[in-house]
Motif scaffolding. Sequence first.
Motif, PDB file in Angstrom:
ATOM      1  N   GLN A   7       0.822  -1.213   0.000  1.00  0.00           N
ATOM      2  CA  GLN A   7       0.000   0.000   0.000  1.00  0.00           C
ATOM      3  C   GLN A   7       0.858   1.265   0.000  1.00  0.00           C
ATOM      4  N   MET A   8       2.047   1.189   0.587  1.00  0.00           N
ATOM      5  CA  MET A   8       2.883   2.388   0.722  1.00  0.00           C
ATOM      6  C   MET A   8       3.613   2.742  -0.577  1.00  0.00           C
ATOM      7  N   ARG A   9       3.729   1.806  -1.514  1.00  0.00           N
ATOM      8  CA  ARG A   9       4.650   2.008  -2.630  1.00  0.00           C
ATOM      9  C   ARG A   9       3.991   2.049  -4.007  1.00  0.00           C
ATOM     10  N   THR A  10       2.675   2.268  -4.055  1.00  0.00           N
ATOM     11  CA  THR A  10       1.996   2.123  -5.343  1.00  0.00           C
ATOM     12  C   THR A  10       1.448   3.426  -5.915  1.00  0.00           C
ATOM     13  N   ALA A  11       1.804   4.557  -5.344  1.00  0.00           N
ATOM     14  CA  ALA A  11       1.381   5.828  -5.946  1.00  0.00           C
ATOM     15  C   ALA A  11       1.953   5.951  -7.356  1.00  0.00           C
ATOM     16  N   ILE A  12       3.161   5.452  -7.555  1.00  0.00           N
ATOM     17  CA  ILE A  12       3.800   5.561  -8.868  1.00  0.00           C
ATOM     18  C   ILE A  12       3.005   4.833  -9.948  1.00  0.00           C
ATOM     19  N   HIS A  13       2.342   3.752  -9.587  1.00  0.00           N
ATOM     20  CA  HIS A  13       1.559   3.013 -10.580  1.00  0.00           C
ATOM     21  C   HIS A  13       0.371   3.840 -11.068  1.00  0.00           C
ATOM     22  N   GLY A  14      -0.142   4.676 -10.178  1.00  0.00           N
ATOM     23  CA  GLY A  14      -1.203   5.592 -10.588  1.00  0.00           C
ATOM     24  C   GLY A  14      -0.680   6.697 -11.476  1.00  0.00           C
ATOM     25  N   MET A  15       0.546   7.156 -11.224  1.00  0.00           N
ATOM     26  CA  MET A  15       1.114   8.222 -12.041  1.00  0.00           C
ATOM     27  C   MET A  15       1.451   7.749 -13.449  1.00  0.00           C
ATOM     28  N   VAL A  16       1.838   6.489 -13.600  1.00  0.00           N
ATOM     29  CA  VAL A  16       2.175   5.990 -14.939  1.00  0.00           C
ATOM     30  C   VAL A  16       0.950   5.468 -15.683  1.00  0.00           C
ATOM     31  N   ALA A  17      -0.195   5.428 -14.985  1.00  0.00           N
ATOM     32  CA  ALA A  17      -1.453   5.015 -15.619  1.00  0.00           C
ATOM     33  C   ALA A  17      -2.528   6.044 -15.281  1.00  0.00           C
ATOM     34  N   PRO A  18      -2.342   7.304 -15.706  1.00  0.00           N
ATOM     35  CA  PRO A  18      -3.271   8.371 -15.331  1.00  0.00           C
ATOM     36  C   PRO A  18      -4.679   8.156 -15.885  1.00  0.00           C
ATOM     37  N   ALA A  19      -5.682   8.322 -14.997  1.00  0.00           N
ATOM     38  CA  ALA A  19      -7.094   8.187 -15.376  1.00  0.00           C
ATOM     39  C   ALA A  19      -7.439   6.794 -15.891  1.00  0.00           C
ATOM     40  N   ASN A  20      -6.616   5.817 -15.559  1.00  0.00           N
ATOM     41  CA  ASN A  20      -6.846   4.440 -15.992  1.00  0.00           C
ATOM     42  C   ASN A  20      -6.707   3.525 -14.770  1.00  0.00           C
ATOM     43  N   PRO A  21      -7.731   3.505 -13.903  1.00  0.00           N
ATOM     44  CA  PRO A  21      -7.618   2.759 -12.642  1.00  0.00           C
ATOM     45  C   PRO A  21      -7.391   1.267 -12.824  1.00  0.00           C
ATOM     46  N   SER A  22      -7.924   0.704 -13.911  1.00  0.00           N
ATOM     47  CA  SER A  22      -7.717  -0.722 -14.155  1.00  0.00           C
ATOM     48  C   SER A  22      -6.242  -1.028 -14.399  1.00  0.00           C
ATOM     49  N   LEU A  23      -5.611  -0.247 -15.259  1.00  0.00           N
ATOM     50  CA  LEU A  23      -4.196  -0.451 -15.551  1.00  0.00           C
ATOM     51  C   LEU A  23      -3.341  -0.150 -14.329  1.00  0.00           C
TER      52      LEU A  23
END
Length: 473
Positions: free
Chosen positions: A265-281
Motif C-alpha cells: 500500500q505504501m509504494r503504489t502511488a507511482i503506478h497511478g502516475m504511470v497510468a493516469p485516469a486508468n484505474p484498471s491499468l
Amino acid sequence: MKAWEYERKWIENAVPPDVDQSCEQDWLEYLKAGIASDEKLFKDWYSEVPGSKAPCHLVVAAIQSMYNRGYDVTEAEKYIEAGLQAEKQKDGSAIQQITSKIYYLLNTAKKDENCEYWKYKQYKTWQDIENDVIFPKCTAIDVFSEQYAKKVKYGWLGQLIGGALGTQIEGYTTENIFKKFGEVKGYLREPETYNDDITYELAFLQSFIKKGYDVTSQDIAQEWLALIADGYSAEETALYNLRKGIMPPESGVLNNYFCEWIGAQMRTAIHGMVAPANPSLAAKLAVYDSVISHSNNGIIGGMFNAMLVSLSFVEKDARELLEKTIALLPQKSEYAAVANYALEQCKKYNTWQKAWEVCENCLKQYHWIHCYPNVAAEIVALWYGENDFEKTCYIICMAGQDVDCTAAPVLNALAILIDFEKVDQQKYVEPIGDTIYTMMRKFQKISVEQLCCDTVEAVRNAVNKWKEKEREK
C-alpha cells in the motif's frame, strides 16, 4: 563449462598453504556469524523505527499478524514473555531457541474456522481481482502534454512532503502525538527524504523504463535484487525468498507473516502516475508489484493507492475521488469491508476526530503497520481535508499509525487533484530541496527534477511502444 568442470578445475589448481599457518581466524568467522545472527534476532524482538524511534517488536507482531489472518496462535503466544526476557538479557542461545519455536508454531498453526477473516474471499493474483471488479472506461489523458508533466511533478512533491512529515511521528497514537507535540501543522524538524517507500518505487520505475506496460512481477523483482540492499518485515522476507530463487507470487507468501501489512500500500502511488485516469491499468501494475511481497488484502491495499492516484488526474473533489476508488475495490474482500466502514464513519460524524476515534478503536487488534488502520486513516484525512492541502496534512499526521506510508500517497493524490501551485511553497516545498537521498545500491542521490523527467519520459516511451503494437495488429 559445466558445473563439475568448474569444480574440477578449481581443485586441480588449489595449492595447500604452509603447514605452520594458523587457521584460528578462519574458524572464528563461524562464531562471528553466530553472534550476528543473535543480534538480528534481538532486533526482531525489539527495535526502534528510524526517524521516529517508535518501538517495534517484530516477532510478537508476526504472531499478531497470523491471528489477524485467522489462525489459532495460542501456543505461540505462550513464548512471548520468555522471548522478551531473552532479548532484555541478550541471551543468544535462548533467543535462537524461542524464536524458532514460535515460527514453527506459526508455520503449523491451524485455521480458526470461526474467525471473520475466512468469511471473506481470498485474493492471490490480478486475475482473481479482475474477475470481481468492473472497471470503468478510462478517460484519455495526453501524457505528452505539459499539463501531465506538471501533475507528475506535483504528485512526487506531495509524496515527498508526506513522507517527510510522517517519518517524524510514525508509530504513535493520536493521543500521544498530541501530548508530545500538540497539533502537528508542519514539519517538526528539518525534513529528510530517507524512507523505504520511495526505494521500491524507484525499483519499479527502472523496470518500467525497460519494459513499459509489459512489465511483469518477475521484472520488478529483479530490480529489487539489483537495487535494494535490505528490507523490513514483508519486504525483508520477500528479498530472502527472491535470493533463494523463489519468485512471485510465492515470494510474497512463503514464511511471510506480514503479507497484509502496509508495504504494498505504501509504494503504489507511482503506478497511478504511470497510468493516469486508468484505474484498471494502475491496479494491474500495482498488483504485479505487490505480489512480490504481499498477498490477499495486502495486494488490495496496493491497488487502492494506485487507483487513488490514477483517478486524481481527472477528479476534482477528494470525497468523490474516495468514493469512486473504494467502489473499485473487490467488494468480497475484507479490505473493502474495512474501507467501506471507514467511509461510513466519515459520512456519519461531523468531525474527523470522532470518525477516527471510532475507526481506531474498531481496528485496535491490528498492528500500526497493518494496512487496515492505515487505509482508514487515509480515508478520514481525505474526507475531512476538504481539498485543502494543509488541512489534510494536519489530519493525516494527527491520525498517527504508519504516517509516512499514509501521508505520502494521500498527498501525492491530493497534489495532483488540486491546484498545487496555491500550496504554501515556502512552508512545504522549499524545505524538501531538490535532492532525494536513499539507502539503495544505486540512486543513493537523485534530484527531484530528474525523477520527474524519468517518470514522464518512461510513460511517453511506453505509450509509443503500445501504439506501435496496436498499428502492427
